[in-house]
Design a protein around this motif. Structure first.
Motif, PDB file in Angstrom:
ATOM      1  N   LEU A 218     -21.432 -34.089  48.453  1.00  0.00           N
ATOM      2  CA  LEU A 218     -20.506 -34.371  47.358  1.00  0.00           C
ATOM      3  C   LEU A 218     -20.275 -33.123  46.515  1.00  0.00           C
ATOM      4  O   LEU A 218     -19.151 -32.847  46.092  1.00  0.00           O
ATOM      5  N   THR A 219     -21.311 -32.338  46.310  1.00  0.00           N
ATOM      6  CA  THR A 219     -21.181 -31.079  45.581  1.00  0.00           C
ATOM      7  C   THR A 219     -20.298 -30.099  46.350  1.00  0.00           C
ATOM      8  O   THR A 219     -19.444 -29.421  45.754  1.00  0.00           O
ATOM      9  N   PHE A 220     -20.487 -30.013  47.651  1.00  0.00           N
ATOM     10  CA  PHE A 220     -19.639 -29.128  48.469  1.00  0.00           C
ATOM     11  C   PHE A 220     -18.181 -29.559  48.406  1.00  0.00           C
ATOM     12  O   PHE A 220     -17.276 -28.725  48.350  1.00  0.00           O
ATOM     13  N   ASN A 221     -17.934 -30.860  48.420  1.00  0.00           N
ATOM     14  CA  ASN A 221     -16.555 -31.340  48.345  1.00  0.00           C
ATOM     15  C   ASN A 221     -15.926 -31.043  46.988  1.00  0.00           C
ATOM     16  O   ASN A 221     -14.728 -30.766  46.910  1.00  0.00           O
ATOM     17  N   ALA A 222     -16.703 -31.077  45.926  1.00  0.00           N
ATOM     18  CA  ALA A 222     -16.181 -30.695  44.613  1.00  0.00           C
ATOM     19  C   ALA A 222     -15.786 -29.224  44.596  1.00  0.00           C
ATOM     20  O   ALA A 222     -14.747 -28.855  44.029  1.00  0.00           O
ATOM     21  N   VAL A 223     -16.574 -28.397  45.226  1.00  0.00           N
ATOM     22  CA  VAL A 223     -16.233 -26.967  45.323  1.00  0.00           C
ATOM     23  C   VAL A 223     -14.967 -26.783  46.143  1.00  0.00           C
ATOM     24  O   VAL A 223     -14.097 -25.960  45.796  1.00  0.00           O
ATOM     25  N   ASN A 224     -14.820 -27.539  47.209  1.00  0.00           N
ATOM     26  CA  ASN A 224     -13.610 -27.440  48.035  1.00  0.00           C
ATOM     27  C   ASN A 224     -12.369 -27.860  47.262  1.00  0.00           C
ATOM     28  O   ASN A 224     -11.304 -27.254  47.413  1.00  0.00           O
ATOM     29  N   ILE A 225     -12.483 -28.884  46.439  1.00  0.00           N
ATOM     30  CA  ILE A 225     -11.345 -29.286  45.610  1.00  0.00           C
ATOM     31  C   ILE A 225     -10.948 -28.160  44.676  1.00  0.00           C
ATOM     32  O   ILE A 225      -9.758 -27.868  44.494  1.00  0.00           O
TER      33      ILE A 225
ATOM     34  N   VAL B 208     -16.227 -23.710  54.330  1.00  0.00           N
ATOM     35  CA  VAL B 208     -17.250 -24.417  53.558  1.00  0.00           C
ATOM     36  C   VAL B 208     -17.544 -25.773  54.193  1.00  0.00           C
ATOM     37  O   VAL B 208     -18.700 -26.194  54.290  1.00  0.00           O
ATOM     38  N   LEU B 209     -16.508 -26.466  54.656  1.00  0.00           N
ATOM     39  CA  LEU B 209     -16.718 -27.753  55.332  1.00  0.00           C
ATOM     40  C   LEU B 209     -17.507 -27.588  56.624  1.00  0.00           C
ATOM     41  O   LEU B 209     -18.357 -28.427  56.953  1.00  0.00           O
ATOM     42  N   ALA B 210     -17.234 -26.512  57.353  1.00  0.00           N
ATOM     43  CA  ALA B 210     -17.977 -26.271  58.594  1.00  0.00           C
ATOM     44  C   ALA B 210     -19.447 -25.998  58.301  1.00  0.00           C
ATOM     45  O   ALA B 210     -20.338 -26.511  58.999  1.00  0.00           O
ATOM     46  N   ILE B 211     -19.719 -25.221  57.273  1.00  0.00           N
ATOM     47  CA  ILE B 211     -21.104 -24.945  56.901  1.00  0.00           C
ATOM     48  C   ILE B 211     -21.785 -26.214  56.404  1.00  0.00           C
ATOM     49  O   ILE B 211     -22.947 -26.483  56.726  1.00  0.00           O
ATOM     50  N   ALA B 212     -21.060 -27.023  55.626  1.00  0.00           N
ATOM     51  CA  ALA B 212     -21.635 -28.281  55.128  1.00  0.00           C
ATOM     52  C   ALA B 212     -21.920 -29.242  56.283  1.00  0.00           C
ATOM     53  O   ALA B 212     -22.934 -29.948  56.266  1.00  0.00           O
TER      54      ALA B 212
END
Length: 100
Positions: A35-42, A65-69
């Motif tokens: 969820l934190t990674f998705n906030a950064v992506n937004i 970032v999504l690939a790393i997550a």
């Protein structure tokens, strides 16, 4: 419009950090980290669209970032069953595998 998206992203980031810090379940902590990674992506996509319409730097970086997550989630979810087989628990506060 920018303020609303940044407020959404900040809320998701707060929820993710709070969940990561306070959760005792490893799977829940991994979900909050995602969820934190998705906030950064937004944030990346929003700032990319707001400041530079002609280039897609934010979108491309968010794909990385999504690939790393996804790799992190795969490794984390592979570790959970291995620890459960040995310890019969996936509570984070009961792990002492790395202590001497």
């Amino acid at each position: 419009m920018l303020e609303h998206i940044l407020e959404l992203s900040a809320s998701l980031f707060r929820i993710g950090i709070f969940g990561s810090v306070t959760s005792r379940n490893m799977v829940r902590a991994l979900i909050c980290l995602e969820l934190t990674f998705n906030a950064v992506n937004i944030n990346l996509v929003t700032f990319s669209n707001f400041f530079d319409d002609s280039r897609m730097k934010g979108e491309i970086f968010s794909i990385f970032v999504l690939a790393i997550a996804a790799a992190e989630a795969t490794i984390g979810l592979a570790i959970v069953p291995a620890i459960y087989r040995n310890r019969k628990s996936i509570r984070i506060d009961q792990f002492n595998l790395l202590k001497w």
